[in-house]
Design a protein around this motif. Sequence first.
Motif, mmCIF file in Angstrom:
data_model
loop_
_atom_site.group_PDB
_atom_site.id
_atom_site.type_symbol
_atom_site.label_atom_id
_atom_site.label_comp_id
_atom_site.label_asym_id
_atom_site.label_seq_id
_atom_site.Cartn_x
_atom_site.Cartn_y
_atom_site.Cartn_z
ATOM 1 N N UNK A 27 -12.440 -41.847 -0.406
ATOM 2 C CA UNK A 27 -13.061 -42.850 -1.276
ATOM 3 C C UNK A 27 -12.578 -42.775 -2.722
ATOM 4 N N UNK A 28 -11.405 -42.208 -2.931
ATOM 5 C CA UNK A 28 -10.936 -41.981 -4.296
ATOM 6 C C UNK A 28 -10.824 -43.267 -5.134
ATOM 7 N N UNK A 29 -10.165 -44.326 -4.645
ATOM 8 C CA UNK A 29 -10.034 -45.526 -5.482
ATOM 9 C C UNK A 29 -11.380 -46.153 -5.827
ATOM 10 N N UNK A 30 -12.292 -46.244 -4.837
ATOM 11 C CA UNK A 30 -13.596 -46.853 -5.084
ATOM 12 C C UNK A 30 -14.406 -46.038 -6.099
ATOM 13 N N UNK A 31 -14.379 -44.714 -5.960
ATOM 14 C CA UNK A 31 -15.143 -43.870 -6.875
ATOM 15 C C UNK A 31 -14.553 -43.896 -8.280
ATOM 16 N N UNK A 32 -13.227 -43.941 -8.360
ATOM 17 C CA UNK A 32 -12.582 -44.018 -9.672
ATOM 18 C C UNK A 32 -13.029 -45.289 -10.403
ATOM 19 N N UNK A 86 -28.007 -36.703 -6.229
ATOM 20 C CA UNK A 86 -27.491 -36.856 -7.585
ATOM 21 C C UNK A 86 -26.133 -37.552 -7.576
ATOM 22 N N UNK A 87 -25.294 -37.228 -6.576
ATOM 23 C CA UNK A 87 -23.999 -37.896 -6.456
ATOM 24 C C UNK A 87 -24.165 -39.378 -6.144
ATOM 25 N N UNK A 88 -25.150 -39.703 -5.299
ATOM 26 C CA UNK A 88 -25.364 -41.100 -4.910
ATOM 27 C C UNK A 88 -25.818 -41.968 -6.084
ATOM 28 N N UNK A 89 -26.541 -41.373 -7.039
ATOM 29 C CA UNK A 89 -27.065 -42.160 -8.166
ATOM 30 C C UNK A 89 -26.261 -41.939 -9.446
ATOM 31 N N UNK A 90 -25.196 -41.129 -9.379
ATOM 32 C CA UNK A 90 -24.420 -40.803 -10.581
ATOM 33 C C UNK A 90 -23.872 -42.066 -11.233
ATOM 34 N N UNK A 91 -24.066 -42.167 -12.540
ATOM 35 C CA UNK A 91 -23.571 -43.335 -13.281
ATOM 36 C C UNK A 91 -22.343 -43.013 -14.113
ATOM 37 N N UNK A 92 -21.973 -41.731 -14.186
ATOM 38 C CA UNK A 92 -20.800 -41.344 -14.976
ATOM 39 C C UNK A 92 -20.134 -40.135 -14.341
ATOM 40 N N UNK A 93 -18.950 -39.829 -14.829
ATOM 41 C CA UNK A 93 -18.140 -38.762 -14.251
ATOM 42 C C UNK A 93 -18.798 -37.396 -14.424
ATOM 43 N N UNK A 94 -19.417 -37.155 -15.570
ATOM 44 C CA UNK A 94 -20.052 -35.867 -15.834
ATOM 45 C C UNK A 94 -21.166 -35.569 -14.847
ATOM 46 N N UNK A 95 -21.986 -36.572 -14.543
ATOM 47 C CA UNK A 95 -23.067 -36.379 -13.567
ATOM 48 C C UNK A 95 -22.507 -36.076 -12.191
#
Length: 420
Positions: A27-32, A86-95
């Motif tokens: 899922x790299x492109x979608x997550x990026x 937490x990964x499912x709701x992460x809104x930024x890279x740091x989270x």
Amino acid sequence: MRVPRAVYVLALGIFAMVTSEFVLAGLMPQMAAGLGATVPQIGYLITAFAVAMSVGGPFLTVGVMRLRQKRALAVLFGVFLVGNVLAAVASDYGTMLVARIITGIASQAFFGVALSVCAQLTPPEARGRAIAVAMNGLMLGTLLGLPMSTLIGEHLGWRAAFWAIAALTVGAAVCTAFGVPRLERADAGGGLRQELGAFRSPRLWLALSTSTLIIGATFSVFSYFNPILTEVTGFGTGTVPLLLVAYGAATVVGNTVVGRLADRHTVAVLFCGLVLNLGFLTGFALLAHVPVPAVVFMMGIGLVGVTMNPAMVTRVQRAGNARALVNTVHSSFITLGVIVGSLVGGMVISAYGLRAPIWLGAGLAALGIVSLVPELGWRRQRRRTSLAVAGGAGVAGAGTGAGTSAPAPGAACVTPTAGP
């Protein structure tokens, strides 16, 4: 001997952990795009997960050692669930980075405690087979978990893939609550000092290093199957996923076979596996440009690569013990092999091209063979000692019975205890 049902339940938990570990790869492109990051930055999340497993896992294992094994598993499921939510709701890279670190630490600790539970549930002579059943969760994570999570992510969005893993985690935790019997604490039979005492054994460290080399040899090429198969062998991008599924099927078969042999022929299995893997890797490096041999050698790597896990775990438990901390540290050394294989493999590609990581894998397999030489020497020495003791007992027995037409009723019991 049949493997207890609880071991199959633990395999489901391992399947959930491994699926979460691999989910980013598909899922790299979608997550990026969703996190406002680059594809290489998403790749760093995979490295962060592996480092968290290797470094943080043993510390979390120590933290749950005073709990009963079943409760420790429940706590680890809880921590792992938090990381995936937490990964499912992460809104930024740091989270997302924090989420991957949490799940990586929990995953490694779960491996250690789960393998310790397997050891408690089965007698020593059947542990290799039980470990193979539990490790099928890892193999099926490669075979089914990765494509399933990728499919969900492509159709419902990458967040849905993490929600699906969270649901799988809850299901595995419920099955564990009802399917695993109540056992002693993770540190039963000794505290932390006694747990750490196992690491004074040179044989344990040698066994740990062999595991790192076996996994490093495999992952140096596994990490780059896609570009090798497309750019060197010439397969289309649509064919590669099918080949990876076939590779995953080969790992399931190999894991089952190794599990049946690991108890009685632990070191022999490791030696033969490394020799075969060295041959497959060398053949793949030489003939990667020819489709049919390339696929054959790829399948061979699947049969004798990560499938050595049951024999590796059995050897480590015999050299140290079957408790959670030793198992978790062993998992850390396995993860170190993943890091070394993938990281150094990428470095040699930049310098020498796409065949270079295959040669790197062959070199690591050769080092793995060398690392078994002291173990073979120890086993030979132990065999000589036992033969000498048996021979001495026989001589003593002959002397005891000399000059009599028949031994006294108690002589057969007394004679074997006489030493030279």
